[in-house]
Design a protein around this motif. Structure first.
Motif, PDB file in Angstrom:
ATOM      1  N   VAL A 131      -1.318   6.973  16.127  1.00 41.99           N
ATOM      2  CA  VAL A 131      -0.834   6.266  14.828  1.00 41.99           C
ATOM      3  C   VAL A 131      -0.676   6.773  13.201  1.00 41.99           C
ATOM      4  CG1 VAL A 131      -0.405   4.127  15.641  1.00 41.99           C
ATOM      5  CG2 VAL A 131      -2.264   3.899  14.741  1.00 41.99           C
ATOM      6  N   TYR A 132      -0.668   6.661  12.029  1.00 40.98           N
ATOM      7  CA  TYR A 132      -0.123   7.276  11.278  1.00 40.98           C
ATOM      8  C   TYR A 132      -0.398   6.232  10.148  1.00 40.98           C
ATOM      9  CZ  TYR A 132       0.141  11.487  13.739  1.00 40.98           C
ATOM     10  OH  TYR A 132      -0.030  12.156  15.220  1.00 40.98           O
ATOM     11  N   LEU A 133      -1.507   6.394   9.309  1.00 38.41           N
ATOM     12  CA  LEU A 133      -1.680   5.548   7.854  1.00 38.41           C
ATOM     13  C   LEU A 133      -1.709   5.745   6.608  1.00 38.41           C
ATOM     14  CD1 LEU A 133      -4.544   2.818   9.037  1.00 38.41           C
ATOM     15  CD2 LEU A 133      -1.845   2.833  10.031  1.00 38.41           C
ATOM     16  N   LEU A 134      -0.961   5.522   5.749  1.00 36.96           N
ATOM     17  CA  LEU A 134      -0.752   5.872   4.202  1.00 36.96           C
ATOM     18  C   LEU A 134      -1.753   5.162   3.778  1.00 36.96           C
ATOM     19  CD1 LEU A 134       1.414   8.085   2.898  1.00 36.96           C
ATOM     20  CD2 LEU A 134       2.419   5.909   2.257  1.00 36.96           C
ATOM     21  N   ASN A 135      -2.347   6.631   3.176  1.00 32.58           N
ATOM     22  CA  ASN A 135      -3.530   6.168   2.014  1.00 32.58           C
ATOM     23  C   ASN A 135      -2.594   5.886   0.569  1.00 32.58           C
ATOM     24  OD1 ASN A 135      -5.398   5.780   0.337  1.00 32.58           O
ATOM     25  ND2 ASN A 135      -7.329   6.600   1.344  1.00 32.58           N
ATOM     26  N   THR A 136      -2.708   4.838  -0.138  1.00 29.83           N
ATOM     27  CA  THR A 136      -1.713   4.593  -1.224  1.00 29.83           C
ATOM     28  C   THR A 136      -2.967   5.204  -2.700  1.00 29.83           C
ATOM     29  OG1 THR A 136      -2.238   2.377  -1.268  1.00 29.83           O
ATOM     30  CG2 THR A 136      -0.375   2.926  -0.461  1.00 29.83           C
ATOM     31  N   ALA A 137      -4.003   5.021  -2.321  1.00 30.91           N
ATOM     32  CA  ALA A 137      -4.707   5.774  -3.111  1.00 30.91           C
ATOM     33  C   ALA A 137      -4.977   7.128  -4.039  1.00 30.91           C
ATOM     34  CB  ALA A 137      -6.630   5.306  -2.633  1.00 30.91           C
ATOM     35  N   ASN A 138      -4.531   7.635  -2.813  1.00 31.02           N
ATOM     36  CA  ASN A 138      -4.278   9.160  -3.511  1.00 31.02           C
ATOM     37  C   ASN A 138      -3.477   9.819  -2.618  1.00 31.02           C
ATOM     38  OD1 ASN A 138      -4.608   9.568  -0.191  1.00 31.02           O
ATOM     39  ND2 ASN A 138      -6.552   9.966  -0.072  1.00 31.02           N
TER      40      ASN A 138
ATOM     41  N   THR B 140      -7.383  -2.771   1.136  1.00 34.07           N
ATOM     42  CA  THR B 140      -6.444  -2.117  -0.444  1.00 34.07           C
ATOM     43  C   THR B 140      -6.368  -0.588   0.148  1.00 34.07           C
ATOM     44  OG1 THR B 140      -8.586  -1.958  -0.998  1.00 34.07           O
ATOM     45  CG2 THR B 140      -7.583  -3.668  -1.422  1.00 34.07           C
ATOM     46  N   ASP B 141      -6.968  -0.010   0.703  1.00 32.76           N
ATOM     47  CA  ASP B 141      -6.703   1.573   1.016  1.00 32.76           C
ATOM     48  C   ASP B 141      -5.641   1.888   1.898  1.00 32.76           C
ATOM     49  OD1 ASP B 141     -10.274   1.466   0.283  1.00 32.76           O
ATOM     50  OD2 ASP B 141     -10.606   1.900   1.783  1.00 32.76           O
ATOM     51  N   TYR B 142      -4.983   1.363   2.511  1.00 36.02           N
ATOM     52  CA  TYR B 142      -3.948   1.242   3.101  1.00 36.02           C
ATOM     53  C   TYR B 142      -2.650   0.528   3.030  1.00 36.02           C
ATOM     54  CZ  TYR B 142      -6.997   4.528   5.367  1.00 36.02           C
ATOM     55  OH  TYR B 142      -8.657   4.873   5.290  1.00 36.02           O
ATOM     56  N   ALA B 143      -1.719   1.860   2.754  1.00 33.86           N
ATOM     57  CA  ALA B 143      -0.010   0.830   3.371  1.00 33.86           C
ATOM     58  C   ALA B 143      -0.063  -0.041   4.359  1.00 33.86           C
ATOM     59  CB  ALA B 143       0.714   1.365   2.942  1.00 33.86           C
ATOM     60  N   TYR B 144       0.199  -1.579   3.870  1.00 36.01           N
ATOM     61  CA  TYR B 144       0.713  -2.431   5.122  1.00 36.01           C
ATOM     62  C   TYR B 144       2.150  -1.651   5.187  1.00 36.01           C
ATOM     63  CZ  TYR B 144       3.011  -6.426   7.333  1.00 36.01           C
ATOM     64  OH  TYR B 144       3.493  -7.325   8.535  1.00 36.01           O
ATOM     65  N   ARG B 145       2.353  -1.844   7.002  1.00 33.06           N
ATOM     66  CA  ARG B 145       2.735  -0.656   7.751  1.00 33.06           C
ATOM     67  C   ARG B 145       2.911  -2.274   9.030  1.00 33.06           C
ATOM     68  NH1 ARG B 145       2.495   5.513   7.364  1.00 33.06           N
ATOM     69  NH2 ARG B 145       4.157   5.663   5.717  1.00 33.06           N
ATOM     70  N   ARG B 146       4.216  -1.502  10.080  1.00 35.56           N
ATOM     71  CA  ARG B 146       4.340  -2.172  11.110  1.00 35.56           C
ATOM     72  C   ARG B 146       5.205  -1.101  12.300  1.00 35.56           C
ATOM     73  NH1 ARG B 146       8.274  -6.177   9.194  1.00 35.56           N
ATOM     74  NH2 ARG B 146       9.470  -5.651  10.919  1.00 35.56           N
TER      75      ARG B 146
ATOM     76  N   GLN C 276       2.654  -0.828  28.128  1.00 40.26           N
ATOM     77  CA  GLN C 276       2.305  -1.963  27.261  1.00 40.26           C
ATOM     78  C   GLN C 276       3.547  -1.989  25.981  1.00 40.26           C
ATOM     79  OE1 GLN C 276       3.630  -5.655  28.246  1.00 40.26           O
ATOM     80  NE2 GLN C 276       4.450  -5.228  26.138  1.00 40.26           N
ATOM     81  N   ARG C 277       4.546  -1.611  25.570  1.00 46.66           N
ATOM     82  CA  ARG C 277       4.895  -1.867  24.075  1.00 46.66           C
ATOM     83  C   ARG C 277       3.886  -3.195  23.535  1.00 46.66           C
ATOM     84  NH1 ARG C 277       9.737  -3.436  21.063  1.00 46.66           N
ATOM     85  NH2 ARG C 277      10.812  -2.371  19.817  1.00 46.66           N
ATOM     86  N   PHE C 278       3.622  -2.054  22.230  1.00 44.75           N
ATOM     87  CA  PHE C 278       3.461  -2.926  21.441  1.00 44.75           C
ATOM     88  C   PHE C 278       3.577  -2.890  19.590  1.00 44.75           C
ATOM     89  CE2 PHE C 278       0.657   0.298  22.466  1.00 44.75           C
ATOM     90  CZ  PHE C 278      -0.083   0.497  21.163  1.00 44.75           C
ATOM     91  N   VAL C 279       3.258  -3.446  18.924  1.00 46.46           N
ATOM     92  CA  VAL C 279       3.158  -4.001  17.863  1.00 46.46           C
ATOM     93  C   VAL C 279       2.039  -3.484  16.451  1.00 46.46           C
ATOM     94  CG1 VAL C 279       3.632  -3.887  15.458  1.00 46.46           C
ATOM     95  CG2 VAL C 279       5.831  -4.277  17.661  1.00 46.46           C
ATOM     96  N   VAL C 280       1.581  -2.698  16.192  1.00 47.99           N
ATOM     97  CA  VAL C 280       0.474  -2.502  14.930  1.00 47.99           C
ATOM     98  C   VAL C 280       0.946  -3.274  13.357  1.00 47.99           C
ATOM     99  CG1 VAL C 280      -1.120  -1.295  14.041  1.00 47.99           C
ATOM    100  CG2 VAL C 280      -0.676  -0.570  17.091  1.00 47.99           C
ATOM    101  N   THR C 281       0.252  -3.859  13.476  1.00 46.38           N
ATOM    102  CA  THR C 281       0.294  -4.235  11.844  1.00 46.38           C
ATOM    103  C   THR C 281      -1.301  -3.557  10.695  1.00 46.38           C
ATOM    104  OG1 THR C 281      -0.101  -6.346  11.764  1.00 46.38           O
ATOM    105  CG2 THR C 281       2.244  -5.821  11.999  1.00 46.38           C
ATOM    106  N   VAL C 282      -0.900  -3.270   9.770  1.00 38.23           N
ATOM    107  CA  VAL C 282      -2.789  -2.913   8.689  1.00 38.23           C
ATOM    108  C   VAL C 282      -2.269  -4.356   7.719  1.00 38.23           C
ATOM    109  CG1 VAL C 282      -3.845  -1.872   7.203  1.00 38.23           C
ATOM    110  CG2 VAL C 282      -1.844  -0.374   8.672  1.00 38.23           C
ATOM    111  N   LYS C 283      -3.535  -5.063   8.253  1.00 33.59           N
ATOM    112  CA  LYS C 283      -3.782  -6.340   7.629  1.00 33.59           C
ATOM    113  C   LYS C 283      -3.734  -6.140   6.253  1.00 33.59           C
ATOM    114  CE  LYS C 283      -6.741  -9.222   8.930  1.00 33.59           C
ATOM    115  NZ  LYS C 283      -8.169  -9.967   8.862  1.00 33.59           N
ATOM    116  N   SER C 284      -3.018  -6.793   5.547  1.00 32.00           N
ATOM    117  CA  SER C 284      -2.103  -6.622   4.507  1.00 32.00           C
ATOM    118  C   SER C 284      -3.067  -7.082   3.260  1.00 32.00           C
ATOM    119  CB  SER C 284      -1.339  -7.673   3.317  1.00 32.00           C
ATOM    120  OG  SER C 284      -1.440  -9.697   4.265  1.00 32.00           O
TER     121      SER C 284
END
Length: 562
Positions: free
Chosen positions: A275-282, A257-263, A246-254
């Motif tokens: 999947v890969y999340l971006l930590n905007t703190a570092n 505060t540790d990770y950038a919001y992404r779809r 099944q195709r799906f879309v992951v979003t990081v809840k806005s």
């Protein structure tokens, strides 16, 4: 004495029993092409001469057993037994458009086929495990159903060649699994359905994120959208309620505060479990808004998905060897506004890819230098074309700021292409690869790649491998290295043949009065073709030929023969 008589008697009885057993199992020979038909209308043909046990081979009105395999169908159907060895059972010429055919080998799993499936090969060791082995080979002229006995264990039919998901099977009440098989030839490995999503750090792609993160998963089921929320614990999230295909879309809840919001769009867990999340703190990040403008009508924003991919190098298979794969970092539909916001790591290189159903364009690399609005413009381009059985491959080069760039494209006006592979390398050095990709999102209709950087004075070969209508075809297109962006719309073999024919043509013009001039002309023509890299001639041999031609010309001139 009595003991010896007993031994003789025992040996005699053993021999008689053996002879009796042999006599009890007699065989009759059927010649190749023989067909047996059940009362229900199932016709089974033996491809080769075969020995079949004597007696009535018909088990019932709708079943017949030949060479240790029972074939069964409730109505009109046909099938050919090609081979039944210890390792493989092969059946072909299947006609199961009206009624399903059941094939029961004595020592292999039961399979059932119907609709467009034309041939099936079954190994003796079918297991639902992620070992990458080819266990079933299916050839289908159109979509069809394949049912395999897995003792009730759910499974995914995976392409054993590239690991892509063909279909997640549906478990039937009798313990079998039913797969929908698309047209084409498929080497299938049955694998267990994945249910875990692994969440890594983009900056350190081999490390799972630490702590917790809240994810929102959006997918469609039974025609309606469904949204679930998951907490990532120690870098993993359980997605067992989502079918693995099944195709799906992951979003990081806005509010995290540790990770950038992404779809992040994931075509299926079978194809990508990470999947890969971006930590905007570092990590220094930039906010880019991609805006789509489409002049072709093939990529409307509401129906087009943008994939932002990144080449990530790590040990994916835990075999100790690192490899590089493009992984989807962000992506989703543009929507009616034609816009897609993305938070990217600054100065990192990504690849942009557009997909709308069978249409696909790889837009080339993009380096996130600063926060900006990046416009994506799609417009038709005029390219040199080569036809591959009603489909075309095209190439084009341009020079931007002194840098030569290559565009390649594959276009199938139908829906017959199941897979394409393309490789661009230096013409005389196949190991010097500048671009390689494989696409299996059947059907493949429109595949385009833009802005592939190539050297200005180097010639290249574009090698295509096309799987279309169940056949594998190859094509090579050459990109000249003369510095004039010369595109040569001929296969390499035809190009070389044409070059030597041109040399032979000029040589044939030689006569008694003009042979010295023609000799120089032929050598000069060969030099031009070498420079264009249309023919391959060792430079020392060309220089020897040039000296001979020049010597002949000067000698004739001294004799006053011109």
């Amino acid at each position: 004495m009595r003991s010896k008589q007993v031994k003789v008697l025992g040996l005699t009885v053993l021999i008689l029993l053996s002879v009796g057993a042999y006599a009890a199992t007699t065989y009759q020979t059927y010649s190749g092409g023989s067909t047996l038909q059940t009362d229900s209308g199932l016709s089974v043909t033996l491809q080769d001469d075969s020995q079949v046990e004597s007696g009535n081979p018909f088990d019932s009105s709708d079943a017949v057993t030949l060479r240790g395999i029972q074939f069964e169908a409730a109505g009109d159907a046909e099938i050919t037994l090609t081979d039944n060895s210890t390792a493989w059972t092969n059946v072909s010429n299947i006609g199961a458009g009206q009624n399903e055919i059941t094939v029961r080998p004595a020592h292999k799993p039961v399979v059932r086929v119907e609709d467009g499936i034309q041939s099936v090969s079954i190994t003796d060791d079918i297991s639902v495990s992620n070992d990458g082995r080819t266990e079933i080979i299916v050839d289908a002229s159109s979509s069809g159903n394949l049912t395999v006995d897995t003792d009730g264990q759910g499974a995914v039919a995976v392409d054993a060649q590239d690991g892509s998901s063909i279909d997640e099977g549906t478990v039937q009440p009798d313990g079998t699994v039913r797969f929908d098989i698309p047209a084409g030839t498929h080497r299938i490995d049955l694998q267990s359905a994945p249910s875990t999503l692994f969440v890594f750090k983009e900056s350190q792609p081999s490390e799972l994120i630490s702590g917790n993160a809240e994810l929102r998963i959006r997918f469609f089921t039974e025609g309606s959208e469904k949204v679930i929320e998951k907490t990532v614990t120690d870098g993993t999230a359980d997605l067992s309620e989502i079918p693995s295909d099944q195709r799906f879309v992951v979003t990081v809840k806005s509010d995290n505060t540790d990770y950038a919001y992404r779809r992040i769009v994931v075509d299926s867990l079978s194809e990508q479990q990470d999947v890969y999340l971006l930590n905007t703190a570092n990590t220094t990040s930039v906010d880019v808004e991609f805006k789509l403008t489409d002049y072709t009508g093939a990529y409307p924003g509401s129906e087009t998905t943008l994939y932002i991919e990144k080449p990530i190098t790590k040990d994916y298979d835990n075999d100790g060897a690192a490899e590089t794969r493009y992984r989807t970092i962000l992506g989703d539909n543009f929507g009616s506004t034609g816009q897609f916001p993305a938070t990217l790591a600054q100065q990192e290189r990504y690849r942009l890819r557009l997909v709308n159903g069978p249409n696909q364009r790889v837009l080339g690399s993009y380096t996130a230098a600063r926060s900006e609005v990046e416009r994506i413009t799609i417009q038709d381009i005029d390219l040199e074309r080569q036809v591959i059985a009603a489909a075309t491959t095209t190439t084009n080069t341009t020079t931007v700021n002194g840098q030569r760039q290559l565009t390649i494209r594959y276009l199938d006006n139908g829906t017959s292409t199941s897979r394409i592979s393309v490789t661009v390398h230096e013409r005389n050095n196949p190991n010097a690869t500048v671009y390689a990709d494989t696409v299996t999102n059947s059907p493949v209709q429109n595949y385009s790649v833009y802005q592939i950087p190539i050297e200005n004075d180097t010639s290249y070969a574009v090698n295509w491998e096309i799987h279309r209508d169940g056949e594998r075809r190859t094509r090579t297109q050459l990109i000249g290295g003369s510095g004039f962006d010369l595109q040569i719309p001929l296969d390499s073999e035809w190009l070389g043949t044409f070059g030597f024919m041109l040399i032979a043509f000029f040589a044939a013009l030689a006569g008694r009065q003009t042979h010295h001039i023609i000799g120089v002309t032929v050598v000069a023509m060969a030099g031009i073709l070498m420079w264009l890299q249309a023919v391959t001639i060792a430079p020392p041999l060309w220089w020897i030929a040039a000296l001979i031609a020049a010597g002949g010309y000067l000698a004739q001139k001294q004799r006053g023969g011109y």
